[in-house]
Design a protein around this motif. Structure first.
Motif, PDB file in Angstrom:
ATOM      1  N   VAL A 189     -43.980  21.720   3.493  1.00  0.00           N
ATOM      2  CA  VAL A 189     -45.129  22.243   2.742  1.00  0.00           C
ATOM      3  C   VAL A 189     -46.262  21.204   2.744  1.00  0.00           C
ATOM      4  O   VAL A 189     -47.433  21.526   2.969  1.00  0.00           O
ATOM      5  CB  VAL A 189     -44.707  22.582   1.294  1.00  0.00           C
ATOM      6  CG1 VAL A 189     -45.924  22.915   0.441  1.00  0.00           C
ATOM      7  CG2 VAL A 189     -43.716  23.737   1.287  1.00  0.00           C
ATOM      8  N   ALA A 226     -48.079  31.416   1.127  1.00  0.00           N
ATOM      9  CA  ALA A 226     -46.997  30.816   1.916  1.00  0.00           C
ATOM     10  C   ALA A 226     -45.636  31.374   1.524  1.00  0.00           C
ATOM     11  O   ALA A 226     -44.797  30.660   0.991  1.00  0.00           O
ATOM     12  CB  ALA A 226     -47.038  29.300   1.725  1.00  0.00           C
ATOM     13  N   PRO A 227     -45.413  32.654   1.768  1.00  0.00           N
ATOM     14  CA  PRO A 227     -44.152  33.245   1.320  1.00  0.00           C
ATOM     15  C   PRO A 227     -42.954  32.786   2.146  1.00  0.00           C
ATOM     16  O   PRO A 227     -43.095  32.485   3.330  1.00  0.00           O
ATOM     17  CB  PRO A 227     -44.385  34.740   1.526  1.00  0.00           C
ATOM     18  CG  PRO A 227     -45.372  34.817   2.641  1.00  0.00           C
ATOM     19  CD  PRO A 227     -46.268  33.629   2.467  1.00  0.00           C
ATOM     20  N   SER A 228     -41.801  32.746   1.497  1.00  0.00           N
ATOM     21  CA  SER A 228     -40.548  32.538   2.211  1.00  0.00           C
ATOM     22  C   SER A 228     -39.998  33.929   2.540  1.00  0.00           C
ATOM     23  O   SER A 228     -39.821  34.736   1.641  1.00  0.00           O
ATOM     24  CB  SER A 228     -39.552  31.803   1.319  1.00  0.00           C
ATOM     25  OG  SER A 228     -40.129  30.602   0.868  1.00  0.00           O
ATOM     26  N   GLU A 230     -42.955  30.549   5.458  1.00  0.00           N
ATOM     27  CA  GLU A 230     -42.083  29.392   5.225  1.00  0.00           C
ATOM     28  C   GLU A 230     -40.636  29.793   5.505  1.00  0.00           C
ATOM     29  O   GLU A 230     -39.866  30.107   4.592  1.00  0.00           O
ATOM     30  CB  GLU A 230     -42.303  28.869   3.805  1.00  0.00           C
ATOM     31  CG  GLU A 230     -43.774  28.507   3.608  1.00  0.00           C
ATOM     32  CD  GLU A 230     -44.055  27.497   2.525  1.00  0.00           C
ATOM     33  OE1 GLU A 230     -43.425  27.557   1.459  1.00  0.00           O
ATOM     34  OE2 GLU A 230     -44.933  26.638   2.745  1.00  0.00           O
ATOM     35  N   TYR A 232     -37.682  21.425   2.872  1.00  0.00           N
ATOM     36  CA  TYR A 232     -38.723  22.348   2.415  1.00  0.00           C
ATOM     37  C   TYR A 232     -39.991  21.661   1.877  1.00  0.00           C
ATOM     38  O   TYR A 232     -41.105  21.909   2.348  1.00  0.00           O
ATOM     39  CB  TYR A 232     -38.114  23.284   1.367  1.00  0.00           C
ATOM     40  CG  TYR A 232     -39.137  24.091   0.662  1.00  0.00           C
ATOM     41  CD1 TYR A 232     -39.749  25.155   1.317  1.00  0.00           C
ATOM     42  CD2 TYR A 232     -39.560  23.761  -0.617  1.00  0.00           C
ATOM     43  CE1 TYR A 232     -40.740  25.873   0.694  1.00  0.00           C
ATOM     44  CE2 TYR A 232     -40.551  24.474  -1.233  1.00  0.00           C
ATOM     45  CZ  TYR A 232     -41.132  25.526  -0.575  1.00  0.00           C
ATOM     46  OH  TYR A 232     -42.125  26.220  -1.179  1.00  0.00           O
TER      47      TYR A 232
END
Ligand code: GLU
Length: 476
Positions: A187, A8-10, A42, A183
């Motif tokens: 998630v 789940a990279p930003s 994300e 945030y």
């Protein structure tokens, strides 16, 4: 229960090696269990997320061949869903509107600091009286009503049991005044909706976990298992960053690494299986377990990565390596029609090259003519004594029928020239090498001459003979 993991990279930059390792562990865990791997972007931080970064992450994942089964999901496309869950929580009483002004919060914080306390929301709005005194239309944030008693306990698969007292946790803002969800909340809803069973992520998120678990429980959602992977350090013991050299996955491609080498390196950086060092992707999938992941930080070691890259360049199959070399050749502006096929190049250069970039640089003389000989090599090997051996071998190379142009026949030409002149093979081979490559080092001379080709080799030998002649005249 079917295992489901996610990465789940930003999207705020390139895919760096730390992120890639987390992605790899998550991916391997799913593959090992024949589960599902999800890619989730994300991107709720609208100021820092960019389309270029999303692209860069996908490029990195694709280059490493970390394939995802579901997604990519984008959080920015799911705001309606998050808000719907927040509304349900408001109704249920697991979240509440907070009308506190900035000034009130500021005064509260100052007082807490003056008393030497940790600053946290004091729960002012968490009561019916305050709620009744306000109207829902007034500007407000929504806070999660964190349990006030007890503690959150979870067993981190990598780090062991972790316990945090609820007293330590704030009533987290889950929706801002502008209506956007925050945030940590996104998630939680995502992990729930996507039915994630194992959350494998960087240890920088460990403080979020108890908060997220509390929200999941308030939603009656299943709580996944968590594993927090340690940091990667540079060789100086500091957190790995740009100043240690390449940190972006795609930079490793640009620098001439094979994806297999980087994967193998990253899997071993913090995970072990006995003392095995070389793992095919298949083996990684078979052996990977989170129990084998170390909880201490690992130091990045470029030398070891180079060693692995050299291994894969030599063992991954010449046609496969050639397919990656092609990218570097194009990058370096080669006209590939002007020289041998790339499989020949790989076979010729693999042993002496640690990277594909180096290989592409090294084989230039197989595709392009040069104007001058390397000064030092020429001084040493293109001396008057080399004239006769070069003439002899030139004649023999010229006599080879074009269809019989082979490494063996070239070898024979060198050998027989040396024998006839009663000199060592090196006395023919070295001048020949400098003549055809322009430099003093190359793979075996017979294979090199073969790759360069007959006409081109003969032309370059003539050039070397002229050079020797000039030297002779200069000396007289
Ligand atoms: N988006 C976070 C990051 O890029 C990861 C969050 C998570 O894995 O839960 O660091």
């Amino acid at each position: 229960m079917k295992v489901k993991t996610r990465f789940a990279p930003s999207p705020t930059g390139y895919l760096h090696v730390g992120g890639a390792r987390t992605a790899l562990y998550s991916w391997l865990y799913a593959r090992h269990a024949q589960g599902t791997f999800v890619l989730r972007i994300e991107d709720t931080d609208l100021e820092r997320s960019t389309p270029e970064a999303i692209e860069a992450i996908m490029d990195g994942m694709n280059w490493l061949q970390l394939s995802w089964d579901e997604g990519p999901f984008f959080q920015t496309k799911r705001f309606d869903r998050y808000n719907q869950v927040i509304d349900n929580m408001l109704e249920k009483g697991t979240a509440y509107r907070c009308y506190c002004s900035k000034e009130r919060l500021e005064t509260m914080r100052e007082a807490q600091m003056a008393r030497g306390e940790k600053t946290r929301y004091d729960g002012h709005c968490r009561c019916d009286a305050v709620q009744k005194a306000h109207h829902a239309d007034e500007p407000s944030v929504v806070r999660f009503a964190n349990p006030q008693e007890g503690s959150v306990i979870f067993k981190d698969i990598i780090r062991g049991p972790i316990e945090i007292a609820n007293k330590e946790l704030d009533d987290l803002i889950i929706r801002r005044t502008d209506g956007s969800p925050t945030y940590n909340f996104c998630v939680v809803v995502d992990d729930w909706d996507m039915e994630i069973t194992h959350v494998i992520r960087g240890e920088d998120h460990i403080n979020n976990t108890p908060r997220q678990i509390n929200i999941l429980k308030a939603l009656d959602a299943p709580v996944p298992q968590y594993g927090h992977v340690s940091m990667i350090l540079g060789d100086d013991g500091q957190k790995l960053s740009k100043r240690h050299g390449a940190v972006s996955v795609m930079q490793y491609r640009d620098d001439g690494y094979l994806p297999e080498a980087l994967l193998n390196y990253l899997v071993r950086l913090g995970w072990s299986h006995g003392d095995q060092e070389i793992f095919s992707v298949e083996e990684m999938m078979n052996y990977f377990s989170l129990e084998g992941v170390s909880k201490s930080a690992s130091a990045f070691n470029t030398e070891k990565l180079l060693w692995l890259n050299h291994h894969y360049i030599n063992h991954a199959g010449a046609d496969y390596v050639a397919s990656h070399l092609m990218w570097h050749m194009n990058q370096q502006g080669y006209d590939l029609d002007k020289g041998p096929d790339l499989i020949t190049i790989v076979k010729l250069f693999a042993e002496r090259c640690k990277t594909l970039k180096e290989m592409a640089e090294s084989c230039r003389y197989c595709y392009e003519d040069f104007e001058q000989f390397d000064e030092e090599a020429a001084k040493k090997h293109l001396r008057p004594v080399a004239r006769q051996p070069l003439e002899r071998v030139r004649d023999k190379l010229a006599a080879i029928d074009a269809l019989s142009w082979s490494t063996e026949n070239i070898h024979h030409a060198i050998q027989s020239s040396a024998d006839e002149l009663e000199i060592g093979m090196g006395k023919v081979g070295m001048p020949l090498r400098v003549a055809v490559t322009g430099i003093g080092q190359s793979p075996s001379v017979d294979a090199t001459v073969f790759a360069i080709g007959q006409a081109r080799s003969l032309k370059r030998i003539e050039m070397a003979l002229s050079y020797i002649q000039e030297r002779e005249s200069a000396a007289n």
